[in-house]
Design an enzyme around this catalytic site. Structure first.
Site, mmCIF file in Angstrom:
data_model
loop_
_atom_site.group_PDB
_atom_site.id
_atom_site.type_symbol
_atom_site.label_atom_id
_atom_site.label_comp_id
_atom_site.label_asym_id
_atom_site.label_seq_id
_atom_site.Cartn_x
_atom_site.Cartn_y
_atom_site.Cartn_z
ATOM 1 N N GLY D 199 0.827 -1.365 -0.028
ATOM 2 C CA GLY D 199 0.139 -0.059 0.083
ATOM 3 C C GLY D 199 0.930 1.332 -0.123
ATOM 4 O O GLY D 199 1.892 1.395 -0.615
ATOM 5 N N LEU D 225 -4.223 -5.519 -4.916
ATOM 6 C CA LEU D 225 -3.021 -4.637 -4.686
ATOM 7 C C LEU D 225 -1.855 -5.092 -4.256
ATOM 8 O O LEU D 225 -1.704 -5.824 -3.014
ATOM 9 C CB LEU D 225 -3.778 -3.492 -3.782
ATOM 10 C CG LEU D 225 -2.545 -2.426 -3.620
ATOM 11 C CD1 LEU D 225 -2.279 -1.502 -5.011
ATOM 12 C CD2 LEU D 225 -3.235 -1.350 -2.614
ATOM 13 N N ASP D 226 -0.765 -4.829 -5.064
ATOM 14 C CA ASP D 226 0.449 -5.647 -4.626
ATOM 15 C C ASP D 226 0.743 -7.017 -4.369
ATOM 16 O O ASP D 226 1.417 -7.407 -3.512
ATOM 17 C CB ASP D 226 1.161 -4.716 -3.321
ATOM 18 C CG ASP D 226 1.110 -3.177 -3.542
ATOM 19 O OD1 ASP D 226 1.138 -2.718 -4.582
ATOM 20 O OD2 ASP D 226 0.773 -2.227 -2.531
ATOM 21 N N GLU D 227 -0.250 -7.612 -4.710
ATOM 22 C CA GLU D 227 -0.345 -9.080 -4.409
ATOM 23 C C GLU D 227 -0.056 -9.931 -5.626
ATOM 24 O O GLU D 227 -0.009 -11.264 -5.688
ATOM 25 C CB GLU D 227 -1.657 -9.580 -4.202
ATOM 26 C CG GLU D 227 -2.153 -8.849 -2.693
ATOM 27 C CD GLU D 227 -1.290 -9.721 -1.526
ATOM 28 O OE1 GLU D 227 -0.793 -10.798 -1.776
ATOM 29 O OE2 GLU D 227 -1.171 -9.181 -0.650
#
Lengths: 281, 281, 281, 281
Positions: D199, D225-227
């Site tokens: 994040g 997100l960011d995964e």
């Protein structure tokens, strides 16, 4: 608030930290950061960042300096770092990666220095330099003796009066005569983990020796090739699949980052030199 | 010559370095090494190593301390590091690598601490410990509540009165009640690059997330699992060929070295704690 | 299921991978892992791990080998890795860190080799070795010529018939005569980032050169001092505060881990040698 | 000689390597490099670089592909890497370092891709992009819903039909709807060592947690997100003196190098994706 940097070095003796801190205390100046080091052979180095406290408008760095000169032994050197950015001239040959890195940083005001000009013995990088509006001096070495070539460079440098020369993959050896004009003010990036692979074609040498890690070294230039004080080094793992050419490609990323990091230290007056070693405070 | 370490922390204010250096100067004591730091929120930390100069036989550390207490503001903490080695008890479960590392270092006087005893909830590592002639306390957790188990451990610790507890892959969570007995005096090695992969099976988590680098973290233990101040971290590259089990094997080398490096810092009084962060001087 | 490792090297030519995979396919054997490499000068290297599939009980490695010998060109070398663990003898002088590392790993069955004995020219490490119940041979070099000393060692080795000798900080140079008995079967750990700082006192040399990174190198020993094929290297950052002695202390952690990692590769038959370089598959 | 890259993935089964190598052998094609991997859950991945041998003029990649399609099981995917460079569009917000890196590499033909255009929600980087003669599309997000903004971007992208989108510090979260248009074809650089500090403001988070190492992660973007699958990561040591802002400055060097290295892997068809993990052959 204006910040000052006081640089001090000399034979170690009693009370050196005390003398500086007492003068600053008396003037109501705040120490923001203080770093000191005493070498095993008894030399003292100190870098002191200070600024005015709440009650004083401007720290008079010169006043502090003058006062300290009366207190500390005469063989202790005291300097105030000039506040203005360092002025530099960058030397290149044909490789773009270090120069590109410096130009981008300079273009976005991240270099802590002004690039006054770029000097090269080839025209290869002129288009890149011109994108950034910086003078490019093509000074060919062909049909010139080494001395004639260096004289031509020195004439160009005399226009700019740079504080530092940055050899950003400048592939020519400088003569002692030239170096003596910029003693401890020439920073070079060498494409090996010095002292491994001194001299030409270090990636070729690294490949042939079969090393598992390659590196790059930023150092001051003195009269002995690749023997000047080391400022920063970094490394990169390789394996048997990498040819000398692969290593050269991979090494470029290390070279440009190491050079940038070394310049940041130099331009912020964090580097002292003692017995061919750097002390970084 | 006897060396002393003075540790100081408190609200930043004018003249703190000056006060310490002036007292040492007046007593003819030499500063060997001095490191200080002011945090962005205005807290001052200093670690000063000093010893007698040529004209004084023994630096009276206590005298210096007493004198400084009258000069510095009352909210500044001053401590003299006890000269004796720290005494520790090591906690383990079944894995041998961190314990083996500590025992070998201890056996050759490289640990900067005395291992008084090893505590474990299994007997697995008893043979290893007995090779080094150190008491091994098997305190099973089976058929005990967590509190009963910890009470049994505390009774054992009361024999030894250790300065620090070292959790060298001790695979049980300690209760706040237990931790409160050794506030900021329990060092744990966590087998991940915290805060990634808090909790159990970090290598399994790392494998499933597909990370390209694994790590280990040595930290102080506080009441929140894996949330205490970080002392040291290091990493190791991995790739898709490595299973969670491979990562666990590779990670052991990182874990034991990181734990040793963190303990060296702690045992040499180089670690301050402020707002859940370590300051290492 | 029994696993086999097939090792192959020779001049590159059409169909080498195809020949191996076709023989394995015909015998219903599964390739678990296959790695190959062709050097720029045209030499082919392949390491194939295979095992029986569901329909076959035991892969007959020898049968596969015999069949392949009829198919591949005669100048291609084919070997089946012996399944048993390698047998080793460890050589030390006075430093304990690499030996301690090997003993702990061996004691917990993590070394992929059997330590048959430890040979030393000093008695310093005898107590450590005896903790692990391994024969320790003190073979003093005093009052002996180099040849007499090595003859005494060779006589001791003849009892054990080791596959490999591991020089775990053995501080004596071996003669070509001795090395010829264990060609490409002696692994040494050198306490520098070779080829930087060949020879004695590399940390002293590193300090004097003022490097910012130190390292360690595990390599095969051949007749030229510190010039044998490099198996693994790793590094550690240092700065001006570190004395040669500090570097030596810090370097130990690197040395022992690099040696262990190199041995793991060697003992798992992952290392080929070609033109003084290692190929690690 | 023309080089082809064959990419293959599917359920593991007997003879997959054999089938490919036999077809290539029959056509007189040389394998330059072959890498394969079988995941623990039984999926087979292979990347084969091949070219014509001496007797054949041009390897007909398509012919090989067609032939293999008849031999390998139908659930095995076979692809020939298109020989042409990948076409990309770069997304940025205000930070220049990753974009500058890509532009310099592109300008010297080192990117293995064509930058067709740069898209940004600010005009900050327009002057930099214009130096390199690349179209710059300013698509403001103000006064637009997220969908309106993304629709405007998609319209611009429809002009270019890029193979990949590169988020070079593009500070807006993309909707699943947008991402679905470029499934596994969006590469992002995240300024932390994921999964630590997912994040916003990862350097702020890192500072507050007091980590001793920061990092950067290049990954494919998916709906979480960011995964998405991680392609490359690297790290940089920090200490208590570094503020969140210092970390941000230092982190930039890591970010740009990691992004470049990840893109090199992706653009050379070396990256497979399986269960949210990358396999890099």
């Amino acid at each position: 608030m204006t910040k000052h940097i006081l640089l001090m070095d000399g034979p170690d003796g009693p009370g050196l930290i005390y003398h500086v801190t007492s003068v600053l205390f008396r003037h109501g100046l705040n120490i923001i950061r203080n770093d000191e080091y005493v070498s095993p052979d008894g030399r003292f180095f100190m870098r002191t960042e200070f600024e005015a406290g709440n009650t004083v408008d401007t720290p008079d760095g010169q006043l502090v300096l003058d006062e300290l000169r009366h207190i500390v032994p005469p063989d202790v050197t005291l300097r105030l770092s000039p506040k203005a950015k360092k002025n530099i001239v960058v030397f290149v040959t044909k490789e773009h990666h270090c120069l590109g890195e410096l130009l981008i940083r300079y273009g976005f005001d991240e270099l802590d220095a002004n690039i006054l000009a770029v000097v090269s013995n080839y025209t290869t990088l002129q288009p890149l330099v011109s994108k950034f509006g910086i003078p490019f001096h093509y000074i060919a070495h062909e049909n010139k003796t080494r001395e004639e070539h260096e004289d031509a460079i020195l004439r160009t440098l005399s226009i700019y009066q740079p504080d530092y020369l940055v050899l950003a993959k400048y592939m020519r050896v400088l003569t002692p005569g030239f170096v003596s004009h910029y003693n401890n003010r020439i920073v070079n990036i060498h494409h090996s983990f010095l002292p491994a692979f001194v001299g030409a074609s270090p990636y070729r040498q690294a490949y042939e020796r079969g090393v598992k890690i390659i590196g790059a070294t930023a150092h001051f230039v003195n009269n002995d090739l690749d023997e000047g004080p080391i400022i920063a080094q970094n490394v990169q793992e390789v394996d048997h699949r990498h040819t000398a050419s692969d290593m050269s490609t991979m090494g470029r990323d290390v070279e440009k980052i190491v050079l940038s990091q070394a310049l940041k230290l130099v331009f912020n007056d964090r580097v002292f030199i003692h017995q061919n070693r750097t002390i970084i405070l």
